[in-house]
Design an enzyme around this catalytic site. Structure first.
Site, PDB file in Angstrom:
ATOM      1  CE  LYS A 144      -6.767  -1.465   2.569  1.00 22.13           C
ATOM      2  NZ  LYS A 144      -5.439  -1.804   3.004  1.00 22.13           N
ATOM      3  CG  ASP A 195      -2.114  -0.758   1.184  1.00 22.17           C
ATOM      4  OD1 ASP A 195      -2.310  -1.731   0.207  1.00 22.17           O
ATOM      5  OD2 ASP A 195      -3.087  -0.810   1.972  1.00 22.17           O
ATOM      6  CE  LYS A 255      -5.358   1.918   2.624  1.00 26.30           C
ATOM      7  NZ  LYS A 255      -3.984   1.534   3.445  1.00 26.30           N
TER       8      LYS A 255
END
EC number: 4.1.2.4
Length: 220
Positions: A180, A89, A151
């Site tokens: 996400k 991430d 995300k």
């Protein structure tokens, strides 16, 4: 709705202890979550604890500001994968995006993806700091860079995921990337709404409470 494989069971606070990381991994095994999401210091320990399970390890990179150099991010990725990370991430270079330095933003993402190889990369965009147009542009660049996910948030800024942002991100990436939602996903109902809005993964420190139908108020 079975939520467990939507959840990246998360512990990113700076004062996390070894005992807390062990509890995180034990819970992830018990509830068969998708991954645990941790800082790089803990990656090798998580690998040891999760050996032989179906739980992956998400490692944050350039976290939480995204303002380090591209070379630094790429090095972090290499170290994380060497230590056992299965997913990355990364935090977007937010300042560069706001300056409309789209070439740098793209190269930053491409370098991380190159270092990650076949491992999944998610771009954390920190939507609470971005305009609608900036969110859309960041999603477009992430798709161009070949990233697997976009995300919403780090969970460390002013606010986290919103249903509206998730819908917007999904409308941009379509079938070219997954979404996400992270930050502020505290209840089973929150999780359901995020998934209905288009989320494919949920980043939360409250995975256990969510699965049990309770409310989580723990820090990220």
């Amino acid at each position: 709705m079975k939520l467990n494989k939507y959840i990246d069971h998360t512990l990113l606070k700076q004062d996390a202890t070894k005992a807390e990381i062990k509890q995180l991994c034990d819970e992830a095994i018990e509830f068969d979550f998708a991954t645990v999401c941790v800082n790089s210091y803990w990656t090798s320990y998580c690998k040891e604890l999760l050996k032989g399970t179906n739980v992956g390890i998400t490692n944050v990179v350039g976290f939480p500001l995204g303002a380090c150099t591209t070379a630094t991010k790429a090095f972090e990725v290499s170290e994380a994968i060497k230590d056992g990370a299965t997913e990355i991430d990364m935090v977007l270079n937010i300042g560069a995006l706001k300056d409309k330095n789209y070439e740098l933003v793209l190269e930053d993402m491409k370098a991380v993806k190159k270092a990650a190889g076949s491992h999944v990369v998610k771009c954390i965009m920190e939507n609470c700091l971005l305009t609608k147009e900036e969110i859309m542009k960041a999603c477009e660049i992430a798709v161009e860079a070949g990233l697997e996910f976009v995300k919403t948030s780090t969970g460390f800024s002013k606010s986290g995921a919103t249903f509206e942002d998730v819908k917007l991100m999904k409308s941009v990436v379509k079938d070219n990337a997954l979404v996400k939602a992270a930050g502020g996903v505290r209840t089973f109902e929150d999780a359901q709404k995020m998934i209905e809005a288009g989320a494919d993964r949920l980043g939360t420190s409250g995975g256990v409470a969510i699965i049990k139908g309770e409310e989580n108020n723990a820090s990220y």
